[in-house]
Design a protein around this motif. Structure first.
Motif, PDB file in Angstrom:
ATOM      1  N   PRO A  30      57.806  -6.444  21.752  1.00  0.00           N
ATOM      2  CA  PRO A  30      58.375  -7.333  20.741  1.00  0.00           C
ATOM      3  C   PRO A  30      57.833  -7.016  19.351  1.00  0.00           C
ATOM      4  CG  PRO A  30      56.737  -8.496  22.038  1.00  0.00           C
ATOM      5  CD  PRO A  30      56.897  -7.139  22.653  1.00  0.00           C
ATOM      6  N   ARG A  31      58.606  -7.310  18.327  1.00  0.00           N
ATOM      7  CA  ARG A  31      58.140  -7.119  16.947  1.00  0.00           C
ATOM      8  C   ARG A  31      57.036  -8.112  16.611  1.00  0.00           C
ATOM      9  NH1 ARG A  31      64.010  -6.642  15.933  1.00  0.00           N
ATOM     10  NH2 ARG A  31      64.415  -4.424  15.783  1.00  0.00           N
ATOM     11  N   ASN A  32      57.165  -9.341  17.146  1.00  0.00           N
ATOM     12  CA  ASN A  32      56.166 -10.385  16.926  1.00  0.00           C
ATOM     13  C   ASN A  32      55.018 -10.142  17.902  1.00  0.00           C
ATOM     14  OD1 ASN A  32      54.627 -12.691  16.748  1.00  0.00           O
ATOM     15  ND2 ASN A  32      56.376 -14.087  16.758  1.00  0.00           N
ATOM     16  N   THR A  33      53.938  -9.569  17.415  1.00  0.00           N
ATOM     17  CA  THR A  33      52.818  -9.204  18.290  1.00  0.00           C
ATOM     18  C   THR A  33      51.980 -10.394  18.727  1.00  0.00           C
ATOM     19  OG1 THR A  33      51.435  -8.734  16.361  1.00  0.00           O
ATOM     20  CG2 THR A  33      52.644  -6.878  17.337  1.00  0.00           C
ATOM     21  N   SER A  34      52.254 -11.588  18.185  1.00  0.00           N
ATOM     22  CA  SER A  34      51.478 -12.761  18.576  1.00  0.00           C
ATOM     23  C   SER A  34      52.016 -13.422  19.849  1.00  0.00           C
ATOM     24  CB  SER A  34      51.430 -13.774  17.439  1.00  0.00           C
ATOM     25  OG  SER A  34      52.721 -14.317  17.222  1.00  0.00           O
ATOM     26  N   LEU A  35      53.154 -12.961  20.350  1.00  0.00           N
ATOM     27  CA  LEU A  35      53.695 -13.531  21.581  1.00  0.00           C
ATOM     28  C   LEU A  35      52.820 -13.145  22.763  1.00  0.00           C
ATOM     29  CD1 LEU A  35      57.518 -12.831  21.174  1.00  0.00           C
ATOM     30  CD2 LEU A  35      56.300 -14.948  20.726  1.00  0.00           C
ATOM     31  N   ASP A  36      52.439 -14.150  23.568  1.00  0.00           N
ATOM     32  CA  ASP A  36      51.671 -13.860  24.773  1.00  0.00           C
ATOM     33  C   ASP A  36      52.170 -14.751  25.906  1.00  0.00           C
ATOM     34  OD1 ASP A  36      50.570 -16.380  24.350  1.00  0.00           O
ATOM     35  OD2 ASP A  36      48.656 -15.614  23.638  1.00  0.00           O
ATOM     36  N   LEU A  37      51.482 -14.724  27.031  1.00  0.00           N
ATOM     37  CA  LEU A  37      51.897 -15.486  28.203  1.00  0.00           C
ATOM     38  C   LEU A  37      52.022 -16.976  27.948  1.00  0.00           C
ATOM     39  CD1 LEU A  37      49.543 -13.915  30.889  1.00  0.00           C
ATOM     40  CD2 LEU A  37      51.976 -13.509  30.618  1.00  0.00           C
ATOM     41  N   ALA A  38      51.131 -17.521  27.132  1.00  0.00           N
ATOM     42  CA  ALA A  38      51.067 -18.956  26.913  1.00  0.00           C
ATOM     43  C   ALA A  38      51.894 -19.436  25.728  1.00  0.00           C
ATOM     44  CB  ALA A  38      49.615 -19.381  26.720  1.00  0.00           C
ATOM     45  N   THR A  39      52.522 -18.548  24.999  1.00  0.00           N
ATOM     46  CA  THR A  39      53.332 -18.953  23.850  1.00  0.00           C
ATOM     47  C   THR A  39      54.422 -19.911  24.311  1.00  0.00           C
ATOM     48  OG1 THR A  39      52.937 -16.848  22.736  1.00  0.00           O
ATOM     49  CG2 THR A  39      54.813 -18.131  21.985  1.00  0.00           C
ATOM     50  N   GLN A  40      54.510 -21.039  23.636  1.00  0.00           N
ATOM     51  CA  GLN A  40      55.492 -22.071  23.976  1.00  0.00           C
ATOM     52  C   GLN A  40      56.718 -21.945  23.074  1.00  0.00           C
ATOM     53  OE1 GLN A  40      54.876 -25.015  26.192  1.00  0.00           O
ATOM     54  NE2 GLN A  40      53.401 -23.560  27.003  1.00  0.00           N
TER      55      GLN A  40
END
Length: 121
Positions: A30-40
């Motif tokens: 993804p372009r948004n590198t802050s997305l992780d498993l817990a992202t709501q």
């Protein structure tokens, strides 16, 4: 000789007509590198008619706050693919990102007062 639509081992992918890499235009992250498993994420009110069915499924699951990991499990899609698809939906304004707790705060001064009282203990 009959040909199946999908020749994978995954029972959930048996009816899929489009390979996963096509859904994400060949993107590998993804372009948004802050997305992780817990992202709501949560669905925003938008017309879904222009979206492919797989993207509509994601938005449909986001009626209430849900994590990216939960989306992956619910939809039986690899986490890497879900992260890219969520990123696309975020960019296009179909999903909002955050946390349910961020939406529930009504009186920040009350929370600061409680925190100050706890710190005095």
């Amino acid at each position: 000789m009959a040909y199946d639509v999908w020749d994978g081992d995954d029972e959930f992918a048996a009816g899929r007509l489009v390979p996963l890499y096509i859904l994400v235009n060949g993107q590998t992250s993804p372009r948004n590198t802050s997305l992780d498993l817990a992202t709501q994420v949560v669905a925003l009110p938008r017309d879904l008619n222009r979206l492919e069915p797989e993207y509509q499924d994601i938005v449909g699951r986001c009626g209430a706050w849900v994590s990216i990991a939960e989306l992956s499990a619910f939809l039986h899609l690899p986490l890497a693919i879900i992260k890219i698809m969520v990123d696309v939906l975020l960019e296009q304004g179909y999903l909002g990102i955050g946390a349910p707790a961020q939406q529930q705060i009504q009186d920040l001064r009350l929370l600061e007062t409680v925190l100050a009282g706890l710190e005095r203990l």
